[in-house]
Design a protein around this motif. Structure first.
Motif, mmCIF file in Angstrom:
data_model
loop_
_atom_site.group_PDB
_atom_site.id
_atom_site.type_symbol
_atom_site.label_atom_id
_atom_site.label_comp_id
_atom_site.label_asym_id
_atom_site.label_seq_id
_atom_site.Cartn_x
_atom_site.Cartn_y
_atom_site.Cartn_z
ATOM 1 N N VAL A 15 0.848 -1.196 0.000
ATOM 2 C CA VAL A 15 0.000 0.000 0.000
ATOM 3 C C VAL A 15 0.883 1.247 0.000
ATOM 4 O O VAL A 15 2.004 1.231 0.515
ATOM 5 N N VAL A 16 0.380 2.313 -0.586
ATOM 6 C CA VAL A 16 1.089 3.597 -0.598
ATOM 7 C C VAL A 16 0.727 4.357 0.671
ATOM 8 O O VAL A 16 -0.426 4.748 0.863
ATOM 9 N N ARG A 25 6.371 6.474 -0.085
ATOM 10 C CA ARG A 25 6.613 5.512 0.989
ATOM 11 C C ARG A 25 5.538 4.429 0.923
ATOM 12 O O ARG A 25 4.342 4.725 0.910
ATOM 13 N N PHE A 26 5.990 3.170 0.857
ATOM 14 C CA PHE A 26 5.093 2.025 0.765
ATOM 15 C C PHE A 26 5.041 1.286 2.100
ATOM 16 O O PHE A 26 6.021 1.247 2.849
ATOM 17 N N ALA A 61 8.215 -2.178 8.560
ATOM 18 C CA ALA A 61 7.641 -2.684 7.301
ATOM 19 C C ALA A 61 7.291 -1.534 6.359
ATOM 20 O O ALA A 61 6.221 -1.503 5.749
ATOM 21 N N LYS A 62 8.228 -0.586 6.231
ATOM 22 C CA LYS A 62 8.023 0.566 5.363
ATOM 23 C C LYS A 62 9.175 0.676 4.371
ATOM 24 O O LYS A 62 10.328 0.443 4.732
ATOM 25 N N LEU A 63 8.841 1.043 3.155
ATOM 26 C CA LEU A 63 9.833 1.225 2.094
ATOM 27 C C LEU A 63 9.778 2.675 1.630
ATOM 28 O O LEU A 63 8.749 3.137 1.133
ATOM 29 N N SER A 64 10.884 3.398 1.805
ATOM 30 C CA SER A 64 10.963 4.805 1.427
ATOM 31 C C SER A 64 11.837 4.941 0.183
ATOM 32 O O SER A 64 12.963 4.437 0.150
ATOM 33 N N VAL A 65 11.319 5.626 -0.840
ATOM 34 C CA VAL A 65 12.035 5.784 -2.110
ATOM 35 C C VAL A 65 12.042 7.264 -2.491
ATOM 36 O O VAL A 65 10.982 7.897 -2.573
ATOM 37 N N ASP A 76 6.958 4.462 -12.743
ATOM 38 C CA ASP A 76 8.183 3.695 -12.988
ATOM 39 C C ASP A 76 8.631 2.962 -11.726
ATOM 40 O O ASP A 76 9.052 1.803 -11.777
ATOM 41 N N VAL A 77 8.550 3.660 -10.590
ATOM 42 C CA VAL A 77 8.945 3.036 -9.322
ATOM 43 C C VAL A 77 8.026 1.862 -8.994
ATOM 44 O O VAL A 77 8.481 0.788 -8.588
ATOM 45 N N ALA A 78 6.710 2.060 -9.180
ATOM 46 C CA ALA A 78 5.746 1.000 -8.876
ATOM 47 C C ALA A 78 5.956 -0.214 -9.781
ATOM 48 O O ALA A 78 5.901 -1.364 -9.325
ATOM 49 N N ARG A 79 6.208 0.032 -11.066
ATOM 50 C CA ARG A 79 6.436 -1.088 -11.989
ATOM 51 C C ARG A 79 7.723 -1.838 -11.647
ATOM 52 O O ARG A 79 7.773 -3.073 -11.728
#
Length: 207
Positions: A15-16, A25-26, A61-65, A76-79
């Motif tokens: 989830v975003v 951040r996911f 459990a978080k991903l920061s880009v 592009d990031v999601a793909r």
């Protein structure tokens, strides 16, 4: 290592949590925060053109880009993330032996990453401290600290420091490595420096 479900099942659990200008951040399922999946996701996204900082917080459990929106976008990031999920889910989990478990528990890779981050942070603050020292040393108008000229000079310095802070990652990780590609950014930087130097010279002549 937990065996992962199908890529589609994993994608539905992502989830975003936050979406901003050049930052997303996911929220990830717990299985993706285990090793070696977490490191594979970080390394895979860092390879995407335009992405300059990726951090997966295992416990949260978080991903920061962070990415340059002129080089790529959120799609592009999601793909790229979805493609990584497919690769991770398709990999055979296997059962490592004692030697494999010992290698997985080796803290040296983690210590190396932390050391590199500390060196980058230290170099950044050394540069900022040296720049601040030079600016403070070259302030003849500080004799009249409450004069209009002094206030304008201080505000110019403040804006300069703010721009350096905001664009520091882009400067060190993108602009310096590909100056031709980011020539417009460099031209803008040189022009701003020219205006700042000219302002200082004019202020010095009026003293």
């Amino acid at each position: 290592m937990t065996e992962l479900p199908s890529p589609d099942s994993l994608a539905r659990q992502v989830v975003v949590r936050y979406r901003g200008d050049g930052h997303v951040r996911f929220g990830l399922p717990a299985a993706l925060c285990e090793e070696p999946h977490a490191t594979a996701i970080e390394d895979g996204l860092r390879g995407l053109d335009g992405v300059y900082r990726v951090t997966l917080y295992r416990r949260q459990a978080k991903l920061s880009v962070f990415y340059d929106r002129h080089a790529c976008d959120l799609g592009d990031v999601a793909r790229a993330l979805h493609g990584l999920l497919g690769g991770l889910a398709g990999a055979a989990p296997g059962k490592p032996g004692v030697a494999g478990r010992l290698r997985a528990a080796d803290p040296r890779p983690w210590l190396k990453r932390q050391s590199e981050r500390a060196k980058t942070w230290l170099a950044e603050w050394r540069f900022k401290a040296r720049l601040m020292k030079d600016v403070i040393a070259y302030h003849p108008q500080m004799q009249g600290i409450f004069s209009e000229r002094a206030i304008l000079g201080f505000m110019n310095d403040l804006v300069t420091f703010y721009l350096i802070k905001v664009h520091w990652d882009l400067i060190t990780q993108k602009w310096l490595k590909s100056p031709i590609k980011y020539r417009n950014a460099w031209l803008s930087t040189f022009y701003l420096v020219f205006l700042l130097v000219r302002s200082r010279k004019q202020a010095a002549k009026k003293q």
